[in-house]
Each structure stands twice: as C-alpha cells, then as structure tokens.
Design a protein around this motif. Structure first.
Motif, PDB file in Angstrom:
ATOM      1  N   UNK A  97       0.835  -1.201   0.000  1.00  0.00           N
ATOM      2  CA  UNK A  97       0.000   0.000   0.000  1.00  0.00           C
ATOM      3  C   UNK A  97       0.871   1.252   0.000  1.00  0.00           C
ATOM      4  N   UNK A  98       1.962   1.207   0.755  1.00  0.00           N
ATOM      5  CA  UNK A  98       2.896   2.329   0.777  1.00  0.00           C
ATOM      6  C   UNK A  98       3.466   2.575  -0.615  1.00  0.00           C
ATOM      7  N   UNK A  99       3.887   1.513  -1.290  1.00  0.00           N
ATOM      8  CA  UNK A  99       4.445   1.646  -2.646  1.00  0.00           C
ATOM      9  C   UNK A  99       3.417   2.242  -3.602  1.00  0.00           C
ATOM     10  N   UNK A 100       2.154   1.832  -3.468  1.00  0.00           N
ATOM     11  CA  UNK A 100       1.094   2.389  -4.313  1.00  0.00           C
ATOM     12  C   UNK A 100       0.925   3.883  -4.062  1.00  0.00           C
ATOM     13  N   UNK A 101       0.981   4.276  -2.790  1.00  0.00           N
ATOM     14  CA  UNK A 101       0.838   5.694  -2.447  1.00  0.00           C
ATOM     15  C   UNK A 101       2.015   6.513  -2.993  1.00  0.00           C
ATOM     16  N   UNK A 143      -4.851  16.752  -8.025  1.00  0.00           N
ATOM     17  CA  UNK A 143      -5.653  15.782  -8.765  1.00  0.00           C
ATOM     18  C   UNK A 143      -6.479  14.956  -7.784  1.00  0.00           C
ATOM     19  N   UNK A 144      -5.885  14.607  -6.670  1.00  0.00           N
ATOM     20  CA  UNK A 144      -6.561  13.860  -5.611  1.00  0.00           C
ATOM     21  C   UNK A 144      -6.962  14.845  -4.530  1.00  0.00           C
ATOM     22  N   UNK A 145      -8.210  14.739  -4.063  1.00  0.00           N
ATOM     23  CA  UNK A 145      -8.772  15.752  -3.164  1.00  0.00           C
ATOM     24  C   UNK A 145      -8.815  15.333  -1.692  1.00  0.00           C
ATOM     25  N   UNK A 146      -8.701  14.021  -1.409  1.00  0.00           N
ATOM     26  CA  UNK A 146      -8.793  13.556  -0.021  1.00  0.00           C
ATOM     27  C   UNK A 146      -7.739  12.496   0.267  1.00  0.00           C
ATOM     28  N   UNK A 166      -5.826   7.727  -1.234  1.00  0.00           N
ATOM     29  CA  UNK A 166      -6.047   9.013  -1.873  1.00  0.00           C
ATOM     30  C   UNK A 166      -7.245   8.844  -2.785  1.00  0.00           C
ATOM     31  N   UNK A 167      -8.189   9.787  -2.728  1.00  0.00           N
ATOM     32  CA  UNK A 167      -9.345   9.719  -3.608  1.00  0.00           C
ATOM     33  C   UNK A 167      -9.527  11.056  -4.321  1.00  0.00           C
ATOM     34  N   UNK A 168     -10.105  10.992  -5.515  1.00  0.00           N
ATOM     35  CA  UNK A 168     -10.334  12.208  -6.283  1.00  0.00           C
ATOM     36  C   UNK A 168     -11.551  12.968  -5.769  1.00  0.00           C
TER      37      UNK A 168
END
Length: 175
Positions: A97-101, A143-146, A166-168
């Motif tokens: 998950x860290x790598x994805x972030x 691009x991502x808001x939250x 992270x979500x848009x």
C-alpha cells in the motif's frame, strides 16, 4: 582503551535505538499524518513502518479478541499463527500500500500543503488505552482531493493502523 571504545559504541547504539522508537510515536493525529505524508514524499519505507502500531500491541489485542474462551494449547497455536501471519502477510500488505501511495504521489499532482486532519469517526474501542479513528484531510489544488487513513491512539500516542487512500472525490462522510 579498547574496552572504553566498546562501551562508548554500545552506549551510542542504545541511544540511537531508543531515539528511533520515541520518534516513531506521534503525539497528535496531525503529527502522525504529517509523518506519513513525509515518508510517502521521500519514499522512505523505514520511517513509514516506524509509524505502525507495534506488533506486540496488535498481537495483544488479537489475542484478547480471538482467544478468550479457548484452552491454553489452542491459544498458543493460534498466537503462533497470528504472529507468523503478521510478519508474512500484514507487513507486506502495508508495504505494498505504501508503494502504491508513493507511485500515486510521483505520478499525480498532489499538493500536500495546508493540511487539516479531521476525525471522521471514532471506531469501537478495544479498551481504555486503545482507541481507533478514521481520519481525513482535504487536499487543495490537487488531482486527488482527499487523503484518508486509519489511526489508533494507544496509551496517548498515535499510530497508523490500517488502510490509507487518496481519492479524487469525497468517499467517506463525517459520522
């Protein structure tokens, strides 16, 4: 002279290790959130993993939850399974998950300035000293808001304890 050098080196190592564990503890949700973001921005897996709820605490609460009404042999067997699963399944999940972030941060326009960490909800406590929360911060001009994450306040210190994303758009609302 050699003996003094050995004592000095050993003392120095103990101080460094002690300071590292103290650094990993966060005094507030803001400090935890900022430390998580800094580790993502710097692609620093080691500092990120230092923010996790300690393994012994996770296993303690797993033990209390899953093994209340079982015999000692079953308890020992299940605890060994939980410990092995933590090292071989849970930690790799956090690392992935860290790598994805990190990839999202590098590939997208994420503005991590002007953060305001809000508790969306407090989950059911597992004791007076273990209180889980779900936290959000809005990201402006990104691009991502939250940015959402799970945290636990354990004995007055804050730790990362679960999911982060992270979500848009707004995905979770205040309860």
């Amino acid at each position: 002279m050699k003996f003094k050098k050995i004592i000095f080196a050993t003392s120095l190592l103990i101080v460094v290790l002690f300071c590292n564990s103290v650094y990993a503890q966060s005094k507030s949700k803001e400090a935890l959130g900022k430390a998580m973001i800094a580790s993502i921005q710097n692609d620093d897996l080691h500092s990120f993993k230092a923010l996790l709820l300690p393994k012994d605490v996770v296993l303690k609460y797993q033990y209390n939850h899953d093994l209340e009404n079982t015999d000692q042999q079953t308890q020992d067997s299940l605890m060994a399974e939980h410990e092995a699963a933590y090292d071989h399944k849970v930690i790799p999940r956090y690392e992935e998950k860290f790598k994805q972030m990190v990839k999202l941060n590098q590939a997208s326009n994420v503005n991590w300035s002007h953060l305001n960490f809000l508790i969306l909800y407090k989950a059911e406590s597992k004791g007076e000293e273990y209180i889980p929360f779900f936290i959000d911060t809005k990201l402006n001009h990104s691009d991502y808001r939250h940015f959402y994450f799970d945290a636990v306040r354990y004995k007055g210190e804050w730790y990362f304890s679960g999911n982060m994303e992270l979500t848009k758009g707004e995905k979770y609302a205040l309860k």
